[in-house]
Design a protein around this motif. Structure first.
Motif, mmCIF file in Angstrom:
data_model
loop_
_atom_site.group_PDB
_atom_site.id
_atom_site.type_symbol
_atom_site.label_atom_id
_atom_site.label_comp_id
_atom_site.label_asym_id
_atom_site.label_seq_id
_atom_site.Cartn_x
_atom_site.Cartn_y
_atom_site.Cartn_z
ATOM 1 N N LEU A 281 6.843 7.704 2.110
ATOM 2 C CA LEU A 281 6.052 6.717 3.029
ATOM 3 C C LEU A 281 7.079 5.574 3.291
ATOM 4 O O LEU A 281 7.671 5.214 2.434
ATOM 5 C CB LEU A 281 4.758 6.298 2.753
ATOM 6 C CG LEU A 281 3.519 7.215 2.646
ATOM 7 C CD1 LEU A 281 2.601 6.656 1.691
ATOM 8 C CD2 LEU A 281 3.455 7.907 3.838
ATOM 9 N N LYS A 282 7.191 5.441 4.660
ATOM 10 C CA LYS A 282 7.902 4.164 5.245
ATOM 11 C C LYS A 282 7.473 2.771 4.540
ATOM 12 O O LYS A 282 6.281 2.635 4.728
ATOM 13 C CB LYS A 282 8.194 4.174 6.763
ATOM 14 C CG LYS A 282 9.208 3.449 6.931
ATOM 15 C CD LYS A 282 9.302 3.711 8.746
ATOM 16 C CE LYS A 282 10.123 2.439 9.433
ATOM 17 N NZ LYS A 282 9.632 2.371 10.746
ATOM 18 N N THR A 283 8.495 2.159 4.246
ATOM 19 C CA THR A 283 7.906 0.682 3.776
ATOM 20 C C THR A 283 8.981 -0.311 4.329
ATOM 21 O O THR A 283 10.329 0.165 4.662
ATOM 22 C CB THR A 283 8.060 0.570 2.143
ATOM 23 O OG1 THR A 283 9.045 0.617 1.523
ATOM 24 C CG2 THR A 283 7.297 1.413 1.545
ATOM 25 N N THR B 4 4.556 -2.046 9.094
ATOM 26 C CA THR B 4 5.153 -1.055 8.883
ATOM 27 C C THR B 4 4.519 0.322 9.012
ATOM 28 O O THR B 4 4.833 1.249 9.883
ATOM 29 C CB THR B 4 5.981 -1.224 7.292
ATOM 30 O OG1 THR B 4 6.494 -2.063 7.462
ATOM 31 C CG2 THR B 4 7.039 0.027 7.446
ATOM 32 N N THR B 5 3.253 0.384 8.491
ATOM 33 C CA THR B 5 2.555 1.570 8.607
ATOM 34 C C THR B 5 1.770 1.450 9.844
ATOM 35 O O THR B 5 0.961 0.450 10.030
ATOM 36 C CB THR B 5 1.374 1.928 7.403
ATOM 37 O OG1 THR B 5 2.385 1.904 6.170
ATOM 38 C CG2 THR B 5 0.785 3.245 7.788
ATOM 39 N N ARG B 6 1.984 2.321 10.685
ATOM 40 C CA ARG B 6 1.404 2.108 12.195
ATOM 41 C C ARG B 6 0.328 2.964 12.458
ATOM 42 O O ARG B 6 -0.689 2.774 13.172
ATOM 43 C CB ARG B 6 2.341 2.218 13.435
ATOM 44 C CG ARG B 6 3.420 1.428 13.046
ATOM 45 C CD ARG B 6 3.755 0.462 14.249
ATOM 46 N NE ARG B 6 4.515 -0.652 13.848
ATOM 47 C CZ ARG B 6 4.366 -1.771 14.661
ATOM 48 N NH1 ARG B 6 3.586 -1.955 15.663
ATOM 49 N NH2 ARG B 6 5.212 -2.903 14.412
ATOM 50 N N VAL C 231 -5.476 8.055 2.014
ATOM 51 C CA VAL C 231 -5.434 7.686 3.234
ATOM 52 C C VAL C 231 -4.553 6.435 3.314
ATOM 53 O O VAL C 231 -4.949 5.279 2.490
ATOM 54 C CB VAL C 231 -6.645 7.688 3.917
ATOM 55 C CG1 VAL C 231 -6.417 7.064 5.386
ATOM 56 C CG2 VAL C 231 -7.630 8.843 3.980
ATOM 57 N N ASP C 232 -3.492 6.183 3.806
ATOM 58 C CA ASP C 232 -2.723 5.105 3.781
ATOM 59 C C ASP C 232 -3.109 4.570 5.266
ATOM 60 O O ASP C 232 -3.174 5.268 6.377
ATOM 61 C CB ASP C 232 -1.183 5.506 3.984
ATOM 62 C CG ASP C 232 -0.277 4.129 3.781
ATOM 63 O OD1 ASP C 232 -0.801 3.115 3.290
ATOM 64 O OD2 ASP C 232 0.903 4.319 4.011
ATOM 65 N N THR C 233 -3.211 3.274 5.332
ATOM 66 C CA THR C 233 -3.575 2.653 6.635
ATOM 67 C C THR C 233 -2.875 1.592 6.913
ATOM 68 O O THR C 233 -2.113 0.808 6.000
ATOM 69 C CB THR C 233 -5.292 2.152 6.482
ATOM 70 O OG1 THR C 233 -5.284 0.955 5.635
ATOM 71 C CG2 THR C 233 -5.892 3.169 6.087
ATOM 72 N N LYS D 14 0.712 -1.299 -0.153
ATOM 73 C CA LYS D 14 0.008 -0.114 -0.097
ATOM 74 C C LYS D 14 0.867 1.254 -0.019
ATOM 75 O O LYS D 14 0.848 1.910 -0.800
ATOM 76 C CB LYS D 14 -0.917 -0.058 1.134
ATOM 77 C CG LYS D 14 -1.872 -0.985 1.158
ATOM 78 C CD LYS D 14 -2.687 -1.256 2.445
ATOM 79 C CE LYS D 14 -1.726 -1.414 3.940
ATOM 80 N NZ LYS D 14 -1.256 -2.902 3.806
ATOM 81 N N SER D 15 1.916 1.222 0.866
ATOM 82 C CA SER D 15 2.790 2.376 1.072
ATOM 83 C C SER D 15 3.519 2.764 -0.028
ATOM 84 O O SER D 15 3.749 3.679 -0.781
ATOM 85 C CB SER D 15 3.308 2.336 2.225
ATOM 86 O OG SER D 15 2.579 2.324 3.636
ATOM 87 N N SER D 16 4.012 1.403 -0.526
ATOM 88 C CA SER D 16 4.950 1.620 -1.750
ATOM 89 C C SER D 16 4.257 1.968 -3.030
ATOM 90 O O SER D 16 4.610 2.815 -4.029
ATOM 91 C CB SER D 16 5.504 -0.023 -2.043
ATOM 92 O OG SER D 16 6.059 -0.181 -1.131
HETATM 93 MG MG LIG Z 1 2.381 0.682 4.644
#
Ligand SMILES: [Mg+2]
Ligand SMILES: Nc1nc2c(ncn2[C@@H]2O[C@H](COP(=O)(O)OP(=O)(O)OP(=O)(O)O)[C@@H](O)[C@H]2O)c(=O)[nH]1
Ligand SMILES: [Zn+2]
Length: 253
Positions: free
Chosen positions: A146-148, A161-163, A177-179, A133-135
């Motif tokens: 965004l951190k991956t 990874t996404t908190r 919205v990243d979740t 998702k973040s990638s």
């Molecule tokens: Mg993520």
């Protein structure tokens, strides 16, 4: 998804302002969905590493229907499959009642098509940890940074990874919205009788069933089961329907 987005604070043409009311639970469970003013749910499922969970896809799509959000499925990490393997997967998915795009955040495949869909929309990205998702969001808009993190070598599962849930304005117009990833999803406040309405391919055919109270399980003259037999409804989706229907019945006992 335990957050809500309000457009009230934003002027015309500006990205909507986000208010995170509550955070998603970190691991393996997503509770009562409360999503407001979200236009589109982008469901990110990796084709490999981690292996796709089609039942989770159907669950999330029920949720999207309940929330009256549009939905789009990203089949991510297509670079890990051969062309034949990808054809096999899309073959088992078809006919699929929602748009889907094979993507590779790594190679940038499908990213333009995804980006085009996000314009002017408030979109939530959801799916298992490690699905990308973040990638994908970073590929859509590199400035997001965004951190991956790589999936675990051993289990091939994501590392959560996404908190936190974050609302990110998009260039042009719209917001995403990243979740955090999750792998379990419960239905809340849902009666089995309501379920057919949340499977569009079932809903579309229900009027043709012999009985107007047909729940498409074993009733005679069922247009839905006929459509499954004729491969007009995806057999896997129908299996998920039956599974969820039974789950909701069992819960009522
Ligand atoms: Mg993520
Ligand atoms: N081969 C390949 N790897 C990918 C692709 N997209 C993401 N990855 C890798 O998969 C791993 C997980 O990606 P993330 O973007 O952190 O996944 P996520 O869905 O945001 O995970 P959570 O934040 O834990 O929910 C990273 O090592 C990415 O580099 C892709 O298209 N192909
Ligand atoms: Zn029926």
């Amino acid at each position: 998804m335990l957050f809500s987005i309000t457009r009230a604070a934003s002027g015309a043409g500006e990205p909507p302002q986000g208010v995170v009311e509550e955070q998603l639970p970190r691991r393996n469970c997503l509770y009562r969905p409360r999503v407001a003013n979200v236009d589109l749910l982008v469901l990110v499922m990796a084709l490999k590493e981690p292996a796709p969970d089609w039942q989770l896809v159907s669950r999330l799509l029920v949720l999207a229907e309940r929330q009256e959000m549009k939905a789009l499925l990203c089949l991510n990490k297509m670079d890990l499959l051969s062309a034949d393997e990808l054809t096999e997967v899309t073959g088992t998915l078809d006919p699929f009642p929602y748009p889907y795009i094979p993507t590779s955040a790594l190679l940038g495949r499908g990213v333009d098509a995804l980006k085009a869909r996000l314009q002017g929309m408030v979109t939530v990205f959801a799916g298992p940890s490690g699905s990308g998702k973040s990638s994908l969001l970073n590929a859509v808009q590199p400035g997001l940074s965004l951190k991956t993190a790589a999936v675990s070598e051993k289990s091939k599962r994501g590392r959560h990874t996404t908190r936190t849930v974050s609302l990110l304005p998009l260039e042009g117009s719209g917001a995403v919205v990243d979740t955090p990833g999750f792998s379990r999803l419960e239905f809340y406040d849902l009666e089995p009788e309501q379920l057919p309405a949340y499977f569009p391919e079932i809903k579309a055919r229900a009027a043709q069933c012999s009985f107007n109270n047909c729940f498409h399980i074993s009733e005679p003259g069922c247009a839905v089961r006929d459509a499954v037999s004729a491969s007009q409804i995806n057999g896997l989706r129908y299996e998920h329907y039956k599974l969820f229907y039974q789950e909701l019945l069992d819960r009522r006992k």
